[in-house]
Design a protein around this motif. Structure first.
Motif, PDB file in Angstrom:
ATOM      1  N   GLY A 105      48.256  32.832  31.277  1.00  0.00           N
ATOM      2  CA  GLY A 105      46.824  32.691  31.446  1.00  0.00           C
ATOM      3  C   GLY A 105      46.418  31.475  32.254  1.00  0.00           C
ATOM      4  N   ASP A 106      47.348  30.531  32.437  1.00  0.00           N
ATOM      5  CA  ASP A 106      47.056  29.343  33.236  1.00  0.00           C
ATOM      6  C   ASP A 106      47.204  29.659  34.727  1.00  0.00           C
ATOM      7  OD1 ASP A 106      46.566  27.800  31.030  1.00  0.00           O
ATOM      8  OD2 ASP A 106      48.572  26.913  30.952  1.00  0.00           O
ATOM      9  N   ALA A 107      46.651  28.754  35.548  1.00  0.00           N
ATOM     10  CA  ALA A 107      46.724  28.904  36.993  1.00  0.00           C
ATOM     11  C   ALA A 107      47.113  27.566  37.616  1.00  0.00           C
ATOM     12  CB  ALA A 107      45.385  29.381  37.559  1.00  0.00           C
ATOM     13  N   TYR A 108      47.497  27.614  38.882  1.00  0.00           N
ATOM     14  CA  TYR A 108      47.857  26.403  39.604  1.00  0.00           C
ATOM     15  C   TYR A 108      47.542  26.594  41.075  1.00  0.00           C
ATOM     16  CZ  TYR A 108      52.077  29.136  40.637  1.00  0.00           C
ATOM     17  OH  TYR A 108      52.943  30.129  41.024  1.00  0.00           O
ATOM     18  N   VAL A 109      47.182  25.506  41.734  1.00  0.00           N
ATOM     19  CA  VAL A 109      46.901  25.543  43.163  1.00  0.00           C
ATOM     20  C   VAL A 109      48.187  25.274  43.916  1.00  0.00           C
ATOM     21  CG1 VAL A 109      45.728  24.357  45.054  1.00  0.00           C
ATOM     22  CG2 VAL A 109      44.483  24.904  42.959  1.00  0.00           C
ATOM     23  N   SER A 110      48.467  26.135  44.883  1.00  0.00           N
ATOM     24  CA  SER A 110      49.674  25.986  45.693  1.00  0.00           C
ATOM     25  C   SER A 110      49.321  26.100  47.166  1.00  0.00           C
ATOM     26  CB  SER A 110      50.704  27.063  45.335  1.00  0.00           C
ATOM     27  OG  SER A 110      51.782  27.042  46.257  1.00  0.00           O
ATOM     28  N   LEU A 125      56.254  35.388  38.796  1.00  0.00           N
ATOM     29  CA  LEU A 125      55.713  34.771  37.582  1.00  0.00           C
ATOM     30  C   LEU A 125      54.292  35.240  37.301  1.00  0.00           C
ATOM     31  CD1 LEU A 125      56.978  31.084  37.923  1.00  0.00           C
ATOM     32  CD2 LEU A 125      57.849  32.850  36.387  1.00  0.00           C
ATOM     33  N   GLU A 126      53.547  35.525  38.353  1.00  0.00           N
ATOM     34  CA  GLU A 126      52.186  36.011  38.150  1.00  0.00           C
ATOM     35  C   GLU A 126      52.180  37.419  37.562  1.00  0.00           C
ATOM     36  OE1 GLU A 126      48.020  36.602  40.623  1.00  0.00           O
ATOM     37  OE2 GLU A 126      49.918  36.521  41.724  1.00  0.00           O
ATOM     38  N   THR A 127      52.970  38.311  38.140  1.00  0.00           N
ATOM     39  CA  THR A 127      52.915  39.701  37.689  1.00  0.00           C
ATOM     40  C   THR A 127      53.575  39.915  36.339  1.00  0.00           C
ATOM     41  OG1 THR A 127      54.930  40.194  38.967  1.00  0.00           O
ATOM     42  CG2 THR A 127      52.821  40.576  40.052  1.00  0.00           C
ATOM     43  N   ARG A 128      54.579  39.103  36.014  1.00  0.00           N
ATOM     44  CA  ARG A 128      55.316  39.317  34.763  1.00  0.00           C
ATOM     45  C   ARG A 128      54.847  38.402  33.630  1.00  0.00           C
ATOM     46  NH1 ARG A 128      59.842  42.375  34.793  1.00  0.00           N
ATOM     47  NH2 ARG A 128      60.712  41.247  33.020  1.00  0.00           N
ATOM     48  N   TYR A 129      54.374  37.195  33.965  1.00  0.00           N
ATOM     49  CA  TYR A 129      54.100  36.215  32.910  1.00  0.00           C
ATOM     50  C   TYR A 129      52.693  35.624  32.959  1.00  0.00           C
ATOM     51  CZ  TYR A 129      59.131  36.641  32.641  1.00  0.00           C
ATOM     52  OH  TYR A 129      60.402  37.150  32.539  1.00  0.00           O
ATOM     53  N   GLY A 130      51.854  36.074  33.878  1.00  0.00           N
ATOM     54  CA  GLY A 130      50.460  35.654  33.874  1.00  0.00           C
ATOM     55  C   GLY A 130      50.222  34.224  34.297  1.00  0.00           C
ATOM     56  N   LEU A 131      51.093  33.677  35.151  1.00  0.00           N
ATOM     57  CA  LEU A 131      50.881  32.349  35.726  1.00  0.00           C
ATOM     58  C   LEU A 131      50.364  32.564  37.144  1.00  0.00           C
ATOM     59  CD1 LEU A 131      54.166  30.605  34.548  1.00  0.00           C
ATOM     60  CD2 LEU A 131      51.967  30.739  33.367  1.00  0.00           C
ATOM     61  N   THR A 132      49.103  32.243  37.383  1.00  0.00           N
ATOM     62  CA  THR A 132      48.423  32.672  38.597  1.00  0.00           C
ATOM     63  C   THR A 132      48.429  31.585  39.672  1.00  0.00           C
ATOM     64  OG1 THR A 132      46.952  34.064  37.281  1.00  0.00           O
ATOM     65  CG2 THR A 132      46.264  33.562  39.541  1.00  0.00           C
ATOM     66  N   PRO A 133      49.042  31.841  40.842  1.00  0.00           N
ATOM     67  CA  PRO A 133      48.935  30.890  41.948  1.00  0.00           C
ATOM     68  C   PRO A 133      47.613  31.046  42.664  1.00  0.00           C
ATOM     69  CG  PRO A 133      50.321  32.745  42.580  1.00  0.00           C
ATOM     70  CD  PRO A 133      49.908  32.980  41.162  1.00  0.00           C
ATOM     71  N   GLN A 134      46.932  29.943  42.907  1.00  0.00           N
ATOM     72  CA  GLN A 134      45.684  29.923  43.665  1.00  0.00           C
ATOM     73  C   GLN A 134      46.009  29.317  45.028  1.00  0.00           C
ATOM     74  OE1 GLN A 134      44.126  27.404  40.589  1.00  0.00           O
ATOM     75  NE2 GLN A 134      42.648  28.941  39.905  1.00  0.00           N
ATOM     76  N   PHE A 144      42.937  22.197  49.265  1.00  0.00           N
ATOM     77  CA  PHE A 144      43.436  22.165  47.892  1.00  0.00           C
ATOM     78  C   PHE A 144      42.270  22.033  46.903  1.00  0.00           C
ATOM     79  CE2 PHE A 144      47.159  21.138  50.330  1.00  0.00           C
ATOM     80  CZ  PHE A 144      48.206  21.680  49.605  1.00  0.00           C
ATOM     81  N   GLU A 145      41.308  21.187  47.232  1.00  0.00           N
ATOM     82  CA  GLU A 145      40.176  20.995  46.323  1.00  0.00           C
ATOM     83  C   GLU A 145      39.371  22.286  46.172  1.00  0.00           C
ATOM     84  OE1 GLU A 145      37.637  17.430  44.784  1.00  0.00           O
ATOM     85  OE2 GLU A 145      38.032  17.361  46.938  1.00  0.00           O
ATOM     86  N   ALA A 146      39.216  23.029  47.267  1.00  0.00           N
ATOM     87  CA  ALA A 146      38.419  24.251  47.231  1.00  0.00           C
ATOM     88  C   ALA A 146      39.041  25.328  46.351  1.00  0.00           C
ATOM     89  CB  ALA A 146      38.221  24.784  48.650  1.00  0.00           C
ATOM     90  N   ALA A 147      40.348  25.257  46.133  1.00  0.00           N
ATOM     91  CA  ALA A 147      41.036  26.297  45.356  1.00  0.00           C
ATOM     92  C   ALA A 147      41.067  26.021  43.860  1.00  0.00           C
ATOM     93  CB  ALA A 147      42.468  26.454  45.874  1.00  0.00           C
ATOM     94  N   ILE A 148      40.649  24.844  43.422  1.00  0.00           N
ATOM     95  CA  ILE A 148      40.731  24.463  42.009  1.00  0.00           C
ATOM     96  C   ILE A 148      39.656  25.181  41.192  1.00  0.00           C
ATOM     97  CG2 ILE A 148      40.472  22.529  40.393  1.00  0.00           C
ATOM     98  CD1 ILE A 148      41.624  20.722  42.591  1.00  0.00           C
TER      99      ILE A 148
END
Length: 431
Positions: A105-110, A125-134, A144-148
């Motif tokens: 359910g968490d996300a991170y900016v990459s 990791l996004e499709t299987r474990y719900g860790l979303t890259p932004q 980077f700031e715009a994606a947070i």
């Protein structure tokens, strides 16, 4: 005369000496290779204390080994980190960082431009474990700031982007991370600490594939995670592996017990004890040996890469070269700030003849090897669009400078005239 202070030694001296000392048992000057999976305890109490994290010591080589520990100390010294955790590959290092910091359910900016293996891992990791890259739109701090968002837990980028060679404004991205109370993770593989030390520019965590420049030989696989030791984990109220009790360690709260190395400890407990991607002591030894010559090698890598890039830029069959240390190139100002002596030795260039010309060029090389690794003593070439970055969409490949007409070079330590002669003869074969 002031007392001897190992931390005050110059970088090249620490590359040779940091983390090791003459063996007290035998006097051996080289770091011994401890080929053992377990270690004898002095008592039942000592065994229990080590497993409960009440005492330090070696118990089982999956979690720690004296040879591996020497490598961790050396890389931590070179990066200016408080602690480091060595693992079996660079991919494992990135995986441990993401899994230690986040839960479903968490996300991170990459950064949108990354090593293809990192991008593939992130999508899985996004499709299987719900860790979303932004993913960012570009590589500037404002991107980077715009994606947070409120779900963002960490920011990830590379110091020098694989494979296009773009140098990232680490200090600018670090300022964004600080404003939002987020840790900044920098993959420093392409720069190595000989060129850039991201912690000096505000990074909180640094990762490497030690298979590249740190070892340099093309003989080993490994990775390492470095903890700067200054991020205030407790202030965020997040990061449960760092700030919440571990029931299986008698309620241990990592940030309370280990305030200066909380992230490294959490990585070791979860990453090595639970997941298990430990590094072989032989690979640690070979990497230690390689690091001894890192400063010298990086000077030659950069000088050769600059010369090859300049030759290619002037060649009539080349459409463009992505090497920011060349005059007039995009990103030149940032590269001159962070790497005035050269932006490493990995870069891409495009051939006017398109994909077939790129493939034929690689096939026509005789000295430079067609090989997927980078950062070796030997010069290497690969076609990213069909190998390392094949999983990207066409528009993503174009944005990452790895379109079908693109070749990635990893320039080694050979005599520059020989490298240019090989490239020249391969280009001459193209129509």
């Amino acid at each position: 005369m002031p007392p001897f202070d190992p931390s005050a030694l110059a970088f090249a001296t620490r590359a040779v000496h940091a983390g090791t000392a003459p063996d007290p048992a035998t006097g051996a000057r080289a770091q011994p290779i401890y080929f053992t999976n377990g270690f004898v305890f002095e008592s039942n109490e000592q065994a229990a204390d080590i497993f409960a994290m009440r005492a330090t010591g070696f118990s089982y080589s999956r979690g720690s080994n004296p040879t591996v520990a020497a490598l961790e100390r050396r890389v931590a010294s070179l990066e200016g980190a408080k602690a480091a955790v060595a693992v079996s590959s660079g991919q494992s290092a990135m995986l441990l960082v993401l899994l230690t910091l986040m839960q479903a359910g968490d996300a991170y900016v990459s950064a949108a431009r990354l090593f293809g293996g990192s991008l593939g891992l992130m999508r899985r990791l996004e499709t299987r474990y719900g860790l979303t890259p932004q993913f960012t739109r570009g590589l500037n701090p404002e991107d980077f700031e715009a994606a947070i968002t409120d779900k963002t837990r960490v920011i990830v980028c590379e110091s020098i982007v694989n494979p296009c060679g773009t140098v990232v404004d680490i200090a600018g991205v670090a300022a964004v991370a600080r404003r939002h109370g987020l840790p900044l993770v920098v993959d420093n593989t392409l720069a190595s600490p000989a060129l850039i030390r991201p912690i000096e520019y505000g990074a909180d965590i640094v990762v490497h594939s030690t298979s590249k420049f740190l070892s340099g030989s093309g003989t080993v696989i490994g990775g390492i995670v470095c903890d700067a030791g200054r991020f205030d984990w407790k202030a965020t109220g997040r990061y449960n592996l760092i700030n919440e009790p571990w029931p299986d360690y008698e309620g241990l709260v990592v940030s309370d017990r280990f305030p200066e190395t909380a992230f490294a400890v959490a990585c070791r407990l979860f990453g090595l004890r639970d997941l298990g991607p430990g590094l072989s002591p032989m690979n640690a030894f070979l990497t230690l040996t390689g690091i001894e010559t890192l400063p010298l090698r990086m000077e030659r890598h950069c000088a050769n890469a600059r010369a090859v890039a300049a030759f290619l830029k002037a060649h009539p069959k080349v459409a463009w070269v992505s090497y920011p240390s060349l005059p007039g190139q995009a990103g030149e100002a940032v590269a001159n700030r962070y790497v005035p002596n050269g932006a490493g030795s990995i870069f891409t260039f495009a051939l006017k003849g398109g994909e077939q010309a790129a493939l034929d060029f690689i096939s026509g090389l005789e000295l430079i090897s067609h090989l997927v690794n980078i950062g070796e003593i030997k010069s290497l070439a690969i076609h990213p669009a069909t190998t390392t970055h094949r999983q990207l969409r066409d528009d993503e490949k174009a944005a990452a400078c790895v379109g079908p007409e693109t070749v990635r070079l990893s320039i080694g330590l050979e005599t520059i005239e020989d490298l240019i002669a090989d490239i020249e003869q391969a280009l001459a074969k193209l129509p």
